[in-house]
Design a protein around this motif. Structure first.
Motif, PDB file in Angstrom:
ATOM      1  N   GLN A   1       0.779  -1.139  -0.005  1.00 38.10           N
ATOM      2  CA  GLN A   1      -0.121   0.200  -0.028  1.00 38.10           C
ATOM      3  C   GLN A   1       0.822   1.200  -0.135  1.00 38.10           C
ATOM      4  O   GLN A   1       1.467   1.451   0.811  1.00 38.10           O
ATOM      5  CB  GLN A   1      -0.897  -0.367   1.295  1.00 38.10           C
TER       6      GLN A   1
ATOM      7  N   VAL B   1       6.536   1.531  16.034  1.00 38.10           N
ATOM      8  CA  VAL B   1       6.179   1.914  14.667  1.00 38.10           C
ATOM      9  C   VAL B   1       4.638   1.809  14.706  1.00 38.10           C
ATOM     10  O   VAL B   1       3.958   2.773  13.854  1.00 38.10           O
ATOM     11  CB  VAL B   1       6.674   0.914  13.654  1.00 38.10           C
TER      12      VAL B   1
ATOM     13  N   ILE C   1       3.047   5.003  14.493  1.00 33.69           N
ATOM     14  CA  ILE C   1       3.255   5.851  13.368  1.00 33.69           C
ATOM     15  C   ILE C   1       2.571   5.719  12.195  1.00 33.69           C
ATOM     16  O   ILE C   1       1.966   6.365  11.659  1.00 33.69           O
ATOM     17  CB  ILE C   1       4.669   6.091  13.284  1.00 33.69           C
ATOM     18  N   TRP C   2       2.628   4.414  11.678  1.00 27.42           N
ATOM     19  CA  TRP C   2       1.996   4.091  10.365  1.00 27.42           C
ATOM     20  C   TRP C   2       0.568   3.888  10.676  1.00 27.42           C
ATOM     21  O   TRP C   2       0.152   3.809  11.849  1.00 27.42           O
ATOM     22  CB  TRP C   2       2.652   3.057   9.706  1.00 27.42           C
TER      23      TRP C   2
HETATM   24  C1  LIG Z   1       8.577   1.416   9.284  1.00 29.40           C
HETATM   25  C2  LIG Z   1       7.765   2.311   8.483  1.00 29.40           C
HETATM   26  C3  LIG Z   1       7.094   1.589   7.498  1.00 29.40           C
HETATM   27  C4  LIG Z   1       6.169   2.243   6.444  1.00 29.40           C
HETATM   28  N1  LIG Z   1       5.459   1.646   5.690  1.00 29.40           N
HETATM   29  C5  LIG Z   1       4.675   2.562   4.756  1.00 29.40           C
HETATM   30  C6  LIG Z   1       4.040   1.702   3.515  1.00 29.40           C
HETATM   31  O1  LIG Z   1       4.008   0.520   3.410  1.00 29.40           O
HETATM   32  N2  LIG Z   1       3.130   2.482   2.874  1.00 29.40           N
HETATM   33  C7  LIG Z   1       2.810   3.947   3.277  1.00 29.40           C
HETATM   34  O2  LIG Z   1       2.254   4.303   2.540  1.00 29.40           O
HETATM   35  N3  LIG Z   1       3.365   4.582   4.368  1.00 29.40           N
HETATM   36  C8  LIG Z   1       4.403   3.917   4.920  1.00 29.40           C
HETATM   37  N4  LIG Z   1       4.660   4.330   6.287  1.00 29.40           N
HETATM   38  C9  LIG Z   1       4.823   5.728   6.094  1.00 29.40           C
HETATM   39  C10 LIG Z   1       3.834   5.954   7.467  1.00 29.40           C
HETATM   40  O3  LIG Z   1       2.590   5.756   7.214  1.00 29.40           O
HETATM   41  C11 LIG Z   1       3.851   7.644   7.583  1.00 29.40           C
HETATM   42  O4  LIG Z   1       5.259   8.040   7.890  1.00 29.40           O
HETATM   43  C12 LIG Z   1       2.856   8.323   8.605  1.00 29.40           C
HETATM   44  O5  LIG Z   1       1.644   8.103   8.064  1.00 29.40           O
HETATM   45  C13 LIG Z   1       3.213   9.702   9.007  1.00 29.40           C
HETATM   46  O6  LIG Z   1       3.509  10.396   8.007  1.00 29.40           O
HETATM   47  P1  LIG Z   1       4.618  11.505   7.567  1.00 29.40           P
HETATM   48  O7  LIG Z   1       5.940  10.517   7.899  1.00 29.40           O
HETATM   49  O8  LIG Z   1       4.692  12.098   6.430  1.00 29.40           O
HETATM   50  O9  LIG Z   1       4.599  12.451   8.874  1.00 29.40           O
HETATM   51  P2  LIG Z   1       4.060  13.914   9.035  1.00 29.40           P
HETATM   52  O10 LIG Z   1       2.750  13.760   8.372  1.00 29.40           O
HETATM   53  O11 LIG Z   1       5.078  14.834   8.526  1.00 29.40           O
HETATM   54  O12 LIG Z   1       3.610  14.119  10.518  1.00 29.40           O
HETATM   55  C14 LIG Z   1       4.794  14.475  11.408  1.00 29.40           C
HETATM   56  C15 LIG Z   1       4.259  14.800  12.764  1.00 29.40           C
HETATM   57  O13 LIG Z   1       3.396  16.001  12.509  1.00 29.40           O
HETATM   58  C16 LIG Z   1       2.088  15.414  13.025  1.00 29.40           C
HETATM   59  N5  LIG Z   1       1.071  15.988  12.521  1.00 29.40           N
HETATM   60  C17 LIG Z   1       0.786  15.882  11.162  1.00 29.40           C
HETATM   61  N6  LIG Z   1      -0.322  16.406  10.863  1.00 29.40           N
HETATM   62  C18 LIG Z   1      -0.910  16.880  11.837  1.00 29.40           C
HETATM   63  C19 LIG Z   1      -2.131  17.832  12.035  1.00 29.40           C
HETATM   64  N7  LIG Z   1      -2.989  18.176  11.148  1.00 29.40           N
HETATM   65  N8  LIG Z   1      -2.480  18.150  13.465  1.00 29.40           N
HETATM   66  C20 LIG Z   1      -1.536  17.991  14.238  1.00 29.40           C
HETATM   67  N9  LIG Z   1      -0.209  17.142  14.054  1.00 29.40           N
HETATM   68  C21 LIG Z   1      -0.107  16.777  13.066  1.00 29.40           C
HETATM   69  C22 LIG Z   1       2.101  13.930  13.451  1.00 29.40           C
HETATM   70  O14 LIG Z   1       1.291  13.557  14.252  1.00 29.40           O
HETATM   71  C23 LIG Z   1       3.537  13.721  13.284  1.00 29.40           C
HETATM   72  O15 LIG Z   1       3.683  13.412  14.828  1.00 29.40           O
HETATM   73  C24 LIG Z   1       5.958   3.670   6.804  1.00 29.40           C
HETATM   74  C25 LIG Z   1       6.397   4.156   7.992  1.00 29.40           C
HETATM   75  C26 LIG Z   1       7.376   3.651   8.702  1.00 29.40           C
HETATM   76  C27 LIG Z   1       7.832   4.126   9.934  1.00 29.40           C
END
Ligand SMILES: Cc1cc2nc3c(=O)[nH]c(=O)nc-3n(C[C@H](O)[C@H](O)[C@H](O)COP(=O)(O)OP(=O)(O)OC[C@H]3O[C@@H](n4cnc5c(N)ncnc54)[C@H](O)[C@@H]3O)c2cc1C
Length: 532
Positions: free
Chosen positions: A167, A410, A413-414
């Protein structure tokens, strides 16, 4: 003289779990489901023997990215351990996805399936991550007749035809905020091709993936289906930039990908990608909660076994009241998380079999983000306590204990961070009007005056708050709401509010949201001052 400590030995994780057995007695009794019980009993033993061994091997042999062959050809192979590969066949044979779709036990099928996932997860080296995405994709494709063949692969019990799905949502420009998606879908004569960078893609060895992109000329996102490889096994215009080096989930291949005109098929309507994918997230978020409780339970089982063999100050740890009370408090918190998760599973099963009431449907809508965020946070907290319960041994890699903490992290987070899911809960409350049904479900299960008073406080605070206040306190509201339901479920499970666990859960507190009473804007100056 040799110094040694006796390691904790895990027993059958199905049979030797009296809390689990009591839950089953109420919700999934052996008299009604004898074959499923026999299967779970067998699995409870496999997860402390052969599957545990495989997961250790998979964890110690992380995936490797081979970008080029010896002759300079770009091949982008991702090699994974034999143990990781074995989990694919095991997942098919165990029916870890299939059971949920065969629906042989009707609305109870999801309970049976998630009981298996619960037992399997801590001995799977995170193989449940691809399974979550596979199940989510299956749920979306089940409603799309054009994708019947792929649906059959995802729900197969035959290892030779079983597929897993990735995904790919997260891009460099945003994970929580998918509106920042930069991948472009270009129309071809028959379908589409995708171009863009996918920043996190776990399970990159899967046969297919679901992904979001903007069709050229459109602002809204659409959902696409991608088959990763052609018949010769070569990636279809996909470049693997690198594998991520991660804190945990070491056996799971998570890559950065560039799509260079990758063939794709539209799923659902154009521009309705976010709506269509919501079905998938409902499933993957419940998997997330199930993984969290599974890690808690494994950690607790190990800590409890250790407390029976480790001596300190002349007696076993378990005989020190402060140590055993520490474990008891963790168990209470874990039991609340377990009951919350399986309540979501029960409601999911009912909804898929069209046996769900409007009140239950509203409850499920709000419960999904709440149970995901709450169990993930409790998972990290409990994993940390479990490590401490082992003293120094808990910090040592080859005990296997640090992996529990790493892999728990994790889960917060995810599939949506705590803040992002708290905002989704607010959408469920204010746009989709799910709070009434949710609170009615809580009230059906409790007579505890403290819990009922907390509900009144939550509602009063929400009613008095403006939009800014609600946004600021989205986390506090989420935690208060899920905790009142947790308290009610414990009371229901023990048929009494004064039994130890329900009483102690309420005593541990935090059933009301801590809104700013004094200085609602003070935090801005405070945090800016502290950080500059
Ligand atoms: C090991 C691992 C595997 C993963 N595998 C997948 C995968 O297979 N497919 C995939 O699609 N993704 C994957 N991910 C990604 C994961 O889903 C995202 O990292 C996660 O959804 C957070 O998005 P971001 O990293 O862009 O963080 P950001 O959106 O930049 O968030 C950073 C911080 O800001 C906060 N924040 C963001 N928006 C707001 C708001 N509106 N109000 C208040 N706080 C806010 C968040 O809570 C967080 O603490 C993976 C991540 C990891 C660590």
């Amino acid at each position: 003289m040799n110094f040694y400590q006796t390691p904790p030995v895990l027993k059958n994780q199905f049979k030797h779990d009296s809390f689990l057995q009591a839950y089953l007695q109420r919700k999934f009794p052996q008299s009604q489901f004898p074959e499923a019980h026999a299967d779970l009993d067998r699995l409870g033993q496999s997860v402390v023997s052969e599957y545990l061994e495989l997961s250790r091997k998979a964890e110690s042999q992380p995936p490797i990215h081979v970008p080029y062959d010896a002759w300079g050809n770009r091949i982008d192979e991702i090699t994974v351990s034999e143990a990781w590969k074995a989990f694919e066949a095991i997942s098919a044979k165990e029916g870890l996805v299939a059971i949920g779709y065969a629906r042989e036990l009707q609305e109870h099928s999801r309970v049976y399936q998630f009981l298996k996932l619960f037992l399997f997860h801590p001995s799977s080296a995170m193989y449940t991550c691809p399974l979550a995405m596979t199940d989510g994709a299956a749920r979306v494709l089940e409603e799309q007749p054009d994708f019947k063949a792929s649906f059959d692969h995802l729900t197969s019990r035959d290892p030779s035809s079983f597929w897993t799905s990735g995904q790919w949502m997260t891009e460099r420009s945003g994970g929580s905020d998918v509106s920042g998606t930069e991948t472009v879908a270009t129309r071809t004569q028959t379908s589409f091709t995708l171009s863009g960078v996918k920043w996190f893609t776990s399970a990159t060895t899967s046969q297919m993936a679901m992904t979001l992109a903007k069709i050229e000329g459109q602002d809204k996102l659409s959902l696409f289906y991608v088959e990763l490889r052609d018949h010769s096994g070569r990636l279809r215009n996909i470049q693997v930039n690198r594998l991520k080096q991660k804190l945990g989930t070491h056996a799971l291949p998570t890559a950065e990908l560039t799509l260079l005109g990758t063939p794709a098929k539209l799923v659902g309507e154009e521009g309705k990608g976010v709506k269509t994918i919501a079905t998938l997230f409902n499933i993957t978020r419940i998997y997330n909660a199930c993984s969290a409780i599974a890690l808690m339970r494994r950690g607790m089982a190990l800590a409890f076994e250790y407390s029976k063999v480790r001596m300190a100050f002349g007696k076993k740890l378990i005989d020190h009241p402060l140590h055993s009370k520490t474990l008891a408090d963790l168990q209470v918190r874990y039991e609340a998380c377990f009951l919350l998760t399986f309540y979501a599973v029960e409601l999911l099963g009912k909804s898929e079999c069209k046996k769900i009431s409007p009140q239950e449907l509203a409850t499920l809508r709000l419960l999904i983000p709440l149970v995901k965020l709450y169990t993930a946070k409790e998972g990290v907290a409990i994993a940390s306590e479990v490590i401490e319960a082992f003293g120094g041994a808990g910090y040592i890699e080859d005990t296997g204990l640090p992996q529990i903490l790493r892999d728990a992290q994790v889960l917060a987070i995810w599939e949506g961070t705590t803040n992002v899911l708290s905002l989704d809960a607010q959408r469920a409350i204010f746009k989709e009007k799910s709070l009434g049904g949710f609170l009615a479900s809580v009230k059906d299960k409790t007579k505890n005056p403290q819990v009922l008073a907390s509900i009144d406080t939550i509602v009063a605070k929400m009613t008095a708050a403006d939009e800014t206040q609600l946004n600021l306190h989205a986390r506090e509201l989420s935690f208060a709401l899920i905790r009142v339901l947790g308290a009610a479920l414990l009371e229901e499970h023990y048929s009494s509010q004064s039994s130890y666990a329900p009483h102690r859960f309420v005593e541990l507190g935090l059933l009301s949201p801590a809104f700013f009473e004094h200085d609602p804007n003070g935090f801005q100056d405070y945090i800016n001052g502290a950080l500059t």
